[in-house]
Design a protein around this motif. Structure first.
Motif, PDB file in Angstrom:
ATOM      1  N   GLY A   1       0.787  -1.227   0.000  1.00  0.00           N
ATOM      2  CA  GLY A   1       0.000   0.000   0.000  1.00  0.00           C
ATOM      3  C   GLY A   1       0.817   1.273   0.000  1.00  0.00           C
ATOM      4  N   LEU A   2       2.137   1.157   0.211  1.00  0.00           N
ATOM      5  CA  LEU A   2       2.979   2.360   0.230  1.00  0.00           C
ATOM      6  C   LEU A   2       3.248   2.797  -1.199  1.00  0.00           C
ATOM      7  CD1 LEU A   2       4.535   4.345   2.018  1.00  0.00           C
ATOM      8  CD2 LEU A   2       6.523   2.853   1.796  1.00  0.00           C
ATOM      9  N   ARG A   3       2.811   4.015  -1.526  1.00  0.00           N
ATOM     10  CA  ARG A   3       2.877   4.508  -2.901  1.00  0.00           C
ATOM     11  C   ARG A   3       3.307   5.969  -2.880  1.00  0.00           C
ATOM     12  NH1 ARG A   3      -1.716   5.321  -3.167  1.00  0.00           N
ATOM     13  NH2 ARG A   3      -1.597   7.572  -3.268  1.00  0.00           N
ATOM     14  N   PRO A   4       4.617   6.225  -2.930  1.00  0.00           N
ATOM     15  CA  PRO A   4       5.049   7.626  -2.887  1.00  0.00           C
ATOM     16  C   PRO A   4       4.520   8.417  -4.078  1.00  0.00           C
ATOM     17  CG  PRO A   4       6.915   6.112  -2.657  1.00  0.00           C
ATOM     18  CD  PRO A   4       5.740   5.300  -3.079  1.00  0.00           C
ATOM     19  N   THR A   5       4.150   9.662  -3.834  1.00  0.00           N
ATOM     20  CA  THR A   5       3.739  10.535  -4.930  1.00  0.00           C
ATOM     21  C   THR A   5       4.908  10.700  -5.898  1.00  0.00           C
ATOM     22  OG1 THR A   5       2.234  11.732  -3.465  1.00  0.00           O
ATOM     23  CG2 THR A   5       2.871  12.835  -5.516  1.00  0.00           C
ATOM     24  N   PRO A   6       4.708  10.412  -7.187  1.00  0.00           N
ATOM     25  CA  PRO A   6       5.819  10.474  -8.143  1.00  0.00           C
ATOM     26  C   PRO A   6       6.450  11.864  -8.204  1.00  0.00           C
ATOM     27  CG  PRO A   6       3.903   9.387  -9.120  1.00  0.00           C
ATOM     28  CD  PRO A   6       3.452   9.961  -7.818  1.00  0.00           C
ATOM     29  N   ASP A   7       7.753  11.892  -8.536  1.00  0.00           N
ATOM     30  CA  ASP A   7       8.482  13.161  -8.607  1.00  0.00           C
ATOM     31  C   ASP A   7       7.772  14.169  -9.500  1.00  0.00           C
ATOM     32  OD1 ASP A   7      10.361  11.983  -7.013  1.00  0.00           O
ATOM     33  OD2 ASP A   7      11.997  12.045  -8.463  1.00  0.00           O
ATOM     34  N   ARG A   8       7.342  13.720 -10.677  1.00  0.00           N
ATOM     35  CA  ARG A   8       6.711  14.642 -11.635  1.00  0.00           C
ATOM     36  C   ARG A   8       5.456  15.272 -11.037  1.00  0.00           C
ATOM     37  NH1 ARG A   8       3.061  12.803 -16.751  1.00  0.00           N
ATOM     38  NH2 ARG A   8       2.154  14.843 -17.159  1.00  0.00           N
ATOM     39  N   VAL A   9       4.661  14.465 -10.335  1.00  0.00           N
ATOM     40  CA  VAL A   9       3.422  14.967  -9.744  1.00  0.00           C
ATOM     41  C   VAL A   9       3.733  15.947  -8.620  1.00  0.00           C
ATOM     42  CG1 VAL A   9       1.329  14.325  -8.495  1.00  0.00           C
ATOM     43  CG2 VAL A   9       2.120  12.913 -10.404  1.00  0.00           C
ATOM     44  N   ARG A  10       4.716  15.612  -7.774  1.00  0.00           N
ATOM     45  CA  ARG A  10       5.065  16.525  -6.688  1.00  0.00           C
ATOM     46  C   ARG A  10       5.617  17.846  -7.226  1.00  0.00           C
ATOM     47  NH1 ARG A  10       9.124  14.883  -3.890  1.00  0.00           N
ATOM     48  NH2 ARG A  10       9.395  12.890  -4.925  1.00  0.00           N
ATOM     49  N   GLU A  11       6.400  17.772  -8.271  1.00  0.00           N
ATOM     50  CA  GLU A  11       6.929  19.010  -8.845  1.00  0.00           C
ATOM     51  C   GLU A  11       5.794  19.917  -9.314  1.00  0.00           C
ATOM     52  OE1 GLU A  11      10.425  20.498 -11.880  1.00  0.00           O
ATOM     53  OE2 GLU A  11       9.695  18.448 -12.046  1.00  0.00           O
ATOM     54  N   THR A  12       4.815  19.340 -10.010  1.00  0.00           N
ATOM     55  CA  THR A  12       3.670  20.120 -10.474  1.00  0.00           C
ATOM     56  C   THR A  12       2.854  20.643  -9.298  1.00  0.00           C
ATOM     57  OG1 THR A  12       3.548  18.844 -12.523  1.00  0.00           O
ATOM     58  CG2 THR A  12       1.575  20.060 -11.885  1.00  0.00           C
ATOM     59  N   LEU A  13       2.591  19.774  -8.322  1.00  0.00           N
ATOM     60  CA  LEU A  13       1.815  20.175  -7.152  1.00  0.00           C
ATOM     61  C   LEU A  13       2.448  21.370  -6.451  1.00  0.00           C
ATOM     62  CD1 LEU A  13      -0.192  19.898  -4.781  1.00  0.00           C
ATOM     63  CD2 LEU A  13       1.324  18.121  -3.848  1.00  0.00           C
ATOM     64  N   PHE A  14       3.746  21.313  -6.203  1.00  0.00           N
ATOM     65  CA  PHE A  14       4.375  22.397  -5.452  1.00  0.00           C
ATOM     66  C   PHE A  14       4.563  23.650  -6.300  1.00  0.00           C
ATOM     67  CE2 PHE A  14       4.885  19.038  -2.417  1.00  0.00           C
ATOM     68  CZ  PHE A  14       4.758  19.708  -1.208  1.00  0.00           C
ATOM     69  N   ASN A  15       4.549  23.519  -7.604  1.00  0.00           N
ATOM     70  CA  ASN A  15       4.453  24.715  -8.452  1.00  0.00           C
ATOM     71  C   ASN A  15       3.095  25.378  -8.269  1.00  0.00           C
ATOM     72  OD1 ASN A  15       7.020  24.468  -9.525  1.00  0.00           O
ATOM     73  ND2 ASN A  15       6.349  23.381 -11.352  1.00  0.00           N
ATOM     74  N   TRP A  16       2.039  24.568  -8.202  1.00  0.00           N
ATOM     75  CA  TRP A  16       0.693  25.111  -7.949  1.00  0.00           C
ATOM     76  C   TRP A  16       0.652  25.827  -6.600  1.00  0.00           C
ATOM     77  CZ3 TRP A  16      -2.316  19.925  -9.094  1.00  0.00           C
ATOM     78  CH2 TRP A  16      -2.396  19.741 -10.477  1.00  0.00           C
ATOM     79  N   LEU A  17       1.182  25.158  -5.571  1.00  0.00           N
ATOM     80  CA  LEU A  17       1.126  25.733  -4.225  1.00  0.00           C
ATOM     81  C   LEU A  17       1.953  27.011  -4.128  1.00  0.00           C
ATOM     82  CD1 LEU A  17       1.411  22.515  -2.007  1.00  0.00           C
ATOM     83  CD2 LEU A  17      -0.663  23.710  -2.755  1.00  0.00           C
ATOM     84  N   ALA A  18       3.138  27.009  -4.730  1.00  0.00           N
ATOM     85  CA  ALA A  18       3.988  28.203  -4.687  1.00  0.00           C
ATOM     86  C   ALA A  18       3.320  29.375  -5.384  1.00  0.00           C
ATOM     87  CB  ALA A  18       5.345  27.900  -5.326  1.00  0.00           C
ATOM     88  N   SER A  19       2.583  29.079  -6.455  1.00  0.00           N
ATOM     89  CA  SER A  19       1.855  30.140  -7.151  1.00  0.00           C
ATOM     90  C   SER A  19       0.798  30.752  -6.236  1.00  0.00           C
ATOM     91  CB  SER A  19       1.205  29.581  -8.420  1.00  0.00           C
ATOM     92  OG  SER A  19       0.426  30.557  -9.063  1.00  0.00           O
ATOM     93  N   LEU A  20       0.124  29.904  -5.452  1.00  0.00           N
ATOM     94  CA  LEU A  20      -0.875  30.408  -4.512  1.00  0.00           C
ATOM     95  C   LEU A  20      -0.222  31.185  -3.373  1.00  0.00           C
ATOM     96  CD1 LEU A  20      -3.229  27.297  -4.247  1.00  0.00           C
ATOM     97  CD2 LEU A  20      -3.714  29.451  -5.423  1.00  0.00           C
ATOM     98  N   ALA A  21       0.962  30.715  -2.937  1.00  0.00           N
ATOM     99  CA  ALA A  21       1.668  31.402  -1.847  1.00  0.00           C
ATOM    100  C   ALA A  21       2.163  32.773  -2.285  1.00  0.00           C
ATOM    101  CB  ALA A  21       2.835  30.554  -1.360  1.00  0.00           C
ATOM    102  N   GLY A  22       2.494  32.897  -3.581  1.00  0.00           N
ATOM    103  CA  GLY A  22       2.889  34.188  -4.128  1.00  0.00           C
ATOM    104  C   GLY A  22       4.206  34.729  -3.619  1.00  0.00           C
ATOM    105  N   ALA A  23       5.074  33.836  -3.110  1.00  0.00           N
ATOM    106  CA  ALA A  23       6.323  34.316  -2.518  1.00  0.00           C
ATOM    107  C   ALA A  23       7.503  34.231  -3.476  1.00  0.00           C
ATOM    108  CB  ALA A  23       6.642  33.521  -1.261  1.00  0.00           C
ATOM    109  N   GLY A  24       7.364  33.527  -4.582  1.00  0.00           N
ATOM    110  CA  GLY A  24       8.468  33.370  -5.522  1.00  0.00           C
ATOM    111  C   GLY A  24       9.440  32.301  -5.055  1.00  0.00           C
ATOM    112  N   GLY A  25      10.203  31.771  -6.011  1.00  0.00           N
ATOM    113  CA  GLY A  25      11.210  30.771  -5.685  1.00  0.00           C
ATOM    114  C   GLY A  25      10.658  29.450  -5.207  1.00  0.00           C
ATOM    115  N   GLY A  26       9.373  29.213  -5.429  1.00  0.00           N
ATOM    116  CA  GLY A  26       8.791  27.939  -5.000  1.00  0.00           C
ATOM    117  C   GLY A  26       8.597  27.807  -3.502  1.00  0.00           C
TER     118      GLY A  26
END
Length: 224
Positions: A58-83
């Motif tokens: 059942g252990l299924r790490p979130t793939p690198d590609r998905v995490r990269e996209t996710l944290f780009n989304w979150l950084a955009s919402l945070a609005g602080a720049g630099g991810g």
């Protein structure tokens, strides 16, 4: 993890020409593991740090590609720049390898609660926390949904929900617990084996803000 393959000569197996001798059976190919035994932190202070992946059902790490996209989304919402996610308070409800929680802490989150029931995984998470001196991380062994439900109302900027795909009953429980804890503008990350539609998310007061499909993974960013 790499595997060795037998070198091929381009010829089939040779039969033994001596009378009474059967041809030697061809060697049975060894199964190769499709599971990566490490994942890496994508950005922030601990960029490129590798996290071990235990061989557990059942252990299924979130793939690198998905995490990269996710944290780009979150950084955009945070609005602080630099991810970065400065000042964010997050909960990783089903921490597993800790990839989502450590990624958030690496990017400057003020606090990350990582919840995990498996004792071995908790020990692994705490060892990595010590190695990285991840003071923003708090690792708790126990029921992630219960721990999430105990968070102060309107206190979280992000809740990460990615239980084992086969444990479908955990999804509505976690979504129901997440919404009261979301601060204004807060988001829920939902990872599943299928796409969740707005019609079924309406029960929890959520809508899909972003969606990505990568292989068997459907990644959703939800907002109230």
């Amino acid at each position: 993890m790499s595997t060795r393959n037998n070198r091929s000569t381009g010829q089939g197996p040779r039969a033994d020409s001596r009378p009474g001798r059967a041809a030697a059976p061809a060697p049975r190919p060894q199964p190769s593991s499709a599971r990566s035994h490490e994942v890496r932190i994508i950005g922030g202070d601990w960029r490129r740090t590798r996290l071990p992946v235990a061989d557990k059902p059942g252990l299924r790490p979130t793939p690198d590609r998905v995490r990269e996209t996710l944290f780009n989304w979150l950084a955009s919402l945070a609005g602080a720049g630099g991810g970065e996610l400065p000042g964010w308070h997050c909960v990783d409800v089903f921490a597993g390898t800790g990839a989502l929680g450590f990624e958030a802490a690496s990017r400057g989150a003020a606090s990350v609660l990582a919840c995990e029931q498996d004792a071995g995984l908790v020990a692994q998470l705490k060892a990595m926390q010590l190695k990285l001196k991840a003071d923003a991380m708090r690792i708790e062994r126990g029921d992630g949904v219960r721990l999430l439900s105990q968070c102060a109302p309107r206190s979280l900027q992000a809740v990460f929900i990615d239980p084992p795909f086969e444990q479908a009953a955990l999804y509505p429980q976690a979504l129901r617990a997440a919404v009261p804890a979301l601060a204004e503008g807060g988001v829920v990350y939902l990872e599943a084996s299928r796409r969740w539609e707005d019609a079924e998310l309406a029960e929890f007061g959520l809508t899909v803000f972003r969606h990505l499909k990568a292989g068997a993974v459907h990644a959703h960013l939800l907002r109230t």
